[in-house]
Scaffold this motif. Structure first.
Motif, PDB file in Angstrom:
ATOM      1  N   TRP A   1      42.994 -73.676   6.755  1.00  0.00           N
ATOM      2  CA  TRP A   1      41.997 -73.253   7.761  1.00  0.00           C
ATOM      3  C   TRP A   1      42.312 -71.838   8.203  1.00  0.00           C
ATOM      4  O   TRP A   1      43.427 -71.530   8.612  1.00  0.00           O
ATOM      5  CB  TRP A   1      42.037 -74.186   8.973  1.00  0.00           C
ATOM      6  N   ILE A   2      41.296 -70.961   8.139  1.00  0.00           N
ATOM      7  CA  ILE A   2      41.454 -69.567   8.553  1.00  0.00           C
ATOM      8  C   ILE A   2      40.440 -69.263   9.654  1.00  0.00           C
ATOM      9  O   ILE A   2      39.231 -69.436   9.465  1.00  0.00           O
ATOM     10  CB  ILE A   2      41.249 -68.606   7.366  1.00  0.00           C
ATOM     11  N   GLY A   3      40.942 -68.815  10.813  1.00  0.00           N
ATOM     12  CA  GLY A   3      40.082 -68.451  11.935  1.00  0.00           C
ATOM     13  C   GLY A   3      40.211 -69.428  13.082  1.00  0.00           C
ATOM     14  O   GLY A   3      39.713 -70.554  13.011  1.00  0.00           O
ATOM     15  N   LEU A   4      40.896 -68.990  14.145  1.00  0.00           N
ATOM     16  CA  LEU A   4      41.172 -69.872  15.284  1.00  0.00           C
ATOM     17  C   LEU A   4      40.657 -69.273  16.588  1.00  0.00           C
ATOM     18  O   LEU A   4      41.370 -69.203  17.588  1.00  0.00           O
ATOM     19  CB  LEU A   4      42.673 -70.166  15.377  1.00  0.00           C
ATOM     20  N   GLY A   5      39.405 -68.829  16.561  1.00  0.00           N
ATOM     21  CA  GLY A   5      38.736 -68.459  17.798  1.00  0.00           C
ATOM     22  C   GLY A   5      38.347 -69.712  18.560  1.00  0.00           C
ATOM     23  O   GLY A   5      38.866 -70.795  18.306  1.00  0.00           O
ATOM     24  N   ARG A   6      37.407 -69.590  19.496  1.00  0.00           N
ATOM     25  CA  ARG A   6      37.004 -70.759  20.285  1.00  0.00           C
ATOM     26  C   ARG A   6      36.568 -71.922  19.399  1.00  0.00           C
ATOM     27  O   ARG A   6      36.993 -73.058  19.561  1.00  0.00           O
ATOM     28  CB  ARG A   6      35.844 -70.399  21.228  1.00  0.00           C
ATOM     29  N   MET A   7      35.675 -71.616  18.460  1.00  0.00           N
ATOM     30  CA  MET A   7      35.157 -72.659  17.588  1.00  0.00           C
ATOM     31  C   MET A   7      36.211 -73.119  16.589  1.00  0.00           C
ATOM     32  O   MET A   7      36.420 -74.318  16.388  1.00  0.00           O
ATOM     33  CB  MET A   7      33.929 -72.154  16.825  1.00  0.00           C
ATOM     34  N   GLY A   8      36.868 -72.163  15.953  1.00  0.00           N
ATOM     35  CA  GLY A   8      37.828 -72.501  14.912  1.00  0.00           C
ATOM     36  C   GLY A   8      38.952 -73.389  15.415  1.00  0.00           C
ATOM     37  O   GLY A   8      39.325 -74.371  14.759  1.00  0.00           O
TER      38      GLY A   8
ATOM     39  N   ALA B   1      38.919 -75.430  18.029  1.00  0.00           N
ATOM     40  CA  ALA B   1      38.399 -76.760  18.359  1.00  0.00           C
ATOM     41  C   ALA B   1      38.161 -77.592  17.103  1.00  0.00           C
ATOM     42  O   ALA B   1      38.460 -78.791  17.058  1.00  0.00           O
ATOM     43  CB  ALA B   1      37.111 -76.623  19.162  1.00  0.00           C
ATOM     44  N   MET B   2      37.624 -76.959  16.060  1.00  0.00           N
ATOM     45  CA  MET B   2      37.312 -77.678  14.829  1.00  0.00           C
ATOM     46  C   MET B   2      38.581 -78.040  14.056  1.00  0.00           C
ATOM     47  O   MET B   2      38.723 -79.168  13.569  1.00  0.00           O
ATOM     48  CB  MET B   2      36.379 -76.832  13.976  1.00  0.00           C
ATOM     49  N   ALA B   3      39.516 -77.092  13.956  1.00  0.00           N
ATOM     50  CA  ALA B   3      40.763 -77.379  13.253  1.00  0.00           C
ATOM     51  C   ALA B   3      41.551 -78.477  13.967  1.00  0.00           C
ATOM     52  O   ALA B   3      42.144 -79.356  13.333  1.00  0.00           O
ATOM     53  CB  ALA B   3      41.602 -76.104  13.139  1.00  0.00           C
TER      54      ALA B   3
ATOM     55  N   PRO C   1      27.590 -73.707   7.749  1.00  0.00           N
ATOM     56  CA  PRO C   1      27.535 -73.410   9.185  1.00  0.00           C
ATOM     57  C   PRO C   1      27.287 -74.675  10.007  1.00  0.00           C
ATOM     58  O   PRO C   1      26.935 -75.734   9.461  1.00  0.00           O
ATOM     59  CB  PRO C   1      26.352 -72.437   9.294  1.00  0.00           C
ATOM     60  N   VAL C   2      27.479 -74.550  11.319  1.00  0.00           N
ATOM     61  CA  VAL C   2      27.398 -75.718  12.195  1.00  0.00           C
ATOM     62  C   VAL C   2      26.421 -75.488  13.349  1.00  0.00           C
ATOM     63  O   VAL C   2      26.096 -74.358  13.692  1.00  0.00           O
ATOM     64  CB  VAL C   2      28.781 -76.089  12.780  1.00  0.00           C
ATOM     65  N   SER C   3      25.986 -76.589  13.936  1.00  0.00           N
ATOM     66  CA  SER C   3      25.208 -76.564  15.173  1.00  0.00           C
ATOM     67  C   SER C   3      26.102 -77.065  16.296  1.00  0.00           C
ATOM     68  O   SER C   3      26.591 -78.198  16.245  1.00  0.00           O
ATOM     69  CB  SER C   3      23.974 -77.464  15.058  1.00  0.00           C
ATOM     70  N   GLY C   4      26.310 -76.210  17.311  1.00  0.00           N
ATOM     71  CA  GLY C   4      27.130 -76.597  18.446  1.00  0.00           C
ATOM     72  C   GLY C   4      28.158 -75.534  18.777  1.00  0.00           C
ATOM     73  O   GLY C   4      28.487 -74.686  17.947  1.00  0.00           O
ATOM     74  N   ASN C   5      28.669 -75.577  20.013  1.00  0.00           N
ATOM     75  CA  ASN C   5      29.701 -74.636  20.441  1.00  0.00           C
ATOM     76  C   ASN C   5      31.055 -75.343  20.498  1.00  0.00           C
ATOM     77  O   ASN C   5      31.197 -76.484  20.056  1.00  0.00           O
ATOM     78  CB  ASN C   5      29.332 -74.020  21.792  1.00  0.00           C
ATOM     79  N   ALA C   6      32.065 -74.656  21.051  1.00  0.00           N
ATOM     80  CA  ALA C   6      33.410 -75.222  21.079  1.00  0.00           C
ATOM     81  C   ALA C   6      33.474 -76.519  21.880  1.00  0.00           C
ATOM     82  O   ALA C   6      34.195 -77.462  21.524  1.00  0.00           O
ATOM     83  CB  ALA C   6      34.392 -74.199  21.643  1.00  0.00           C
ATOM     84  N   LYS C   7      32.703 -76.578  22.953  1.00  0.00           N
ATOM     85  CA  LYS C   7      32.682 -77.796  23.770  1.00  0.00           C
ATOM     86  C   LYS C   7      32.085 -78.955  22.987  1.00  0.00           C
ATOM     87  O   LYS C   7      32.562 -80.089  23.049  1.00  0.00           O
ATOM     88  CB  LYS C   7      31.882 -77.541  25.050  1.00  0.00           C
ATOM     89  N   VAL C   8      31.044 -78.677  22.220  1.00  0.00           N
ATOM     90  CA  VAL C   8      30.430 -79.694  21.366  1.00  0.00           C
ATOM     91  C   VAL C   8      31.412 -80.120  20.275  1.00  0.00           C
ATOM     92  O   VAL C   8      31.522 -81.308  19.942  1.00  0.00           O
ATOM     93  CB  VAL C   8      29.124 -79.159  20.756  1.00  0.00           C
ATOM     94  N   ALA C   9      32.148 -79.147  19.737  1.00  0.00           N
ATOM     95  CA  ALA C   9      33.149 -79.460  18.709  1.00  0.00           C
ATOM     96  C   ALA C   9      34.217 -80.393  19.257  1.00  0.00           C
ATOM     97  O   ALA C   9      34.604 -81.375  18.602  1.00  0.00           O
ATOM     98  CB  ALA C   9      33.779 -78.169  18.190  1.00  0.00           C
ATOM     99  N   LYS C  10      34.707 -80.093  20.459  1.00  0.00           N
ATOM    100  CA  LYS C  10      35.735 -80.942  21.057  1.00  0.00           C
ATOM    101  C   LYS C  10      35.228 -82.352  21.322  1.00  0.00           C
ATOM    102  O   LYS C  10      35.995 -83.322  21.251  1.00  0.00           O
ATOM    103  CB  LYS C  10      36.229 -80.305  22.362  1.00  0.00           C
ATOM    104  N   ALA C  11      33.932 -82.475  21.615  1.00  0.00           N
ATOM    105  CA  ALA C  11      33.336 -83.789  21.870  1.00  0.00           C
ATOM    106  C   ALA C  11      33.002 -84.534  20.579  1.00  0.00           C
ATOM    107  O   ALA C  11      32.554 -85.680  20.626  1.00  0.00           O
ATOM    108  CB  ALA C  11      32.078 -83.624  22.714  1.00  0.00           C
TER     109      ALA C  11
END
Length: 309
Positions: free
Chosen positions: A11-18, A20-22, A124-134
């Motif tokens: 996994w490369i990229g650990l911003g807000r979304m990255g 949460a998803m990783a 690509p995905v639909s949703g933000n970091a909060k959606v990813a965490k949920a």
């Protein structure tokens, strides 16, 4: 670490979304090797069992390399730039890019990867970091069907569903269309909320009624707390939304589709990005539209659900 990444999935990229998803993948039981330009951002992943890699080239030993970055240029640099994943002798089986980039930029990257013998999925995905965490992201992928089938369980673990929409860059077109609608809806939602409030309906009452109506959606629900209590903690900045609206307008021109609602929204978001160029959520649009309506808003301080729990 240098040498070889130990896991099949990188996994490369650990911003807000990255991040949460990783994190979701690690917690779902997938072994994960991670790399990020700012190494300290990998610390939370290390604490839950991910392997932190300090050399991008080491990620080429993974079977699947997933990328979640900000721009097309970022992705090109990570893959093909100095010390990039594909600049050594090793090759991953596939690259799965989950970033929001243009279809033309993605097609260029696909050609380069094809030339290097590496399969490529746009996802690509639909949703933000909060959606990813949920656990409620939607993943939409395009590229070779066999490659999608191979990683479908991995993509499905990121959220509520993964979908295949076809070959090439069709998922990029989907994402551009999705995020263009994203902008148009927040513009309309802010406008009608202010109309209702100026007429005398409290924001929390009006937004709850919309959420319970045929117009309600996951999107209107998870933006409701921000609009009610004026909490503009960043999920997505005006600048990033403007980038997506520009991509939408460019796609409209390319395909010959008239987009008057999107055009008006693009101008509104451009103005917003000048007023709020920094790290703030795009739902601050409510304040700008209120100012234009001669209104001064206050937080209602009412606990409201975002629908994600």
């Amino acid at each position: 670490m240098t040498g070889k990444a130990s896991h099949e999935v990188g996994w490369i990229g650990l911003g807000r979304m990255g991040e949460a998803m990783a994190t979701r993948l690690v917690k779902a039981g997938f072994g994960l090797s991670v790399w990020n330009r700012t190494a300290s951002k990998a610390d939370p992943l290390a604490k839950i069992g991910a392997e932190v890699v300090t050399d991008k080239m080491a990620m080429a030993h993974c079977v699947s390399v997933i990328t979640m970055v900000s721009t097309t240029d970022d992705l090109k640099d990570i893959l093909f730039g100095k010390g990039g994943v594909l600049t050594g002798n090793a090759r991953p089986r596939r690259v799965v890019d989950m970033s929001s980039i243009s279809d033309s930029g993605s097609a260029e990257i696909r050609r380069q990867l094809d030339g290097a013998g590496v399969a490529y999925l746009s996802a690509p995905v639909s949703g933000n970091a909060k959606v990813a965490k949920a656990g409620k992201l939607l993943v939409v992928a395009s590229g070779p069907r066999a490659e999608y089938d191979a990683v479908q369980p991995l993509l499905a673990a990121l959220g509520r569903a993964a979908m295949y929409v076809g070959e090439g860059e069709l998922s990029r077109v989907w994402k551009i269309a999705h995020n263009t609608m994203f902008g148009v809806i927040i513009q309309s939602l802010c406008e009608i909320t202010l109309l209702a409030e100026k007429a005398g309906i409290p924001r929390h009452v009006f937004l709850e009624s919309i959420n319970q109506s045929v117009l309600g959606s996951m999107y209107t629900r998870y933006k409701t707390p921000a609009l009610v209590n004026l909490d503009f903690t960043t999920t997505f900045t005006p600048k990033l939304l403007l980038k997506d609206m520009e991509l939408g307008m460019a796609a409209g021109r390319a395909y010959g589709v008239v987009m008057p609602a999107a055009s008006a929204t693009r101008d509104s978001i451009m103005s917003l990005s000048h007023q709020y160029p920094g790290d703030i959520d795009f739902s601050v649009l409510l304040l700008e539209l209120a100012r234009a309506a001669g209104m001064k808003l206050e937080p209602e301080n009412v606990p409201v659900s975002d629908g994600l729990a």
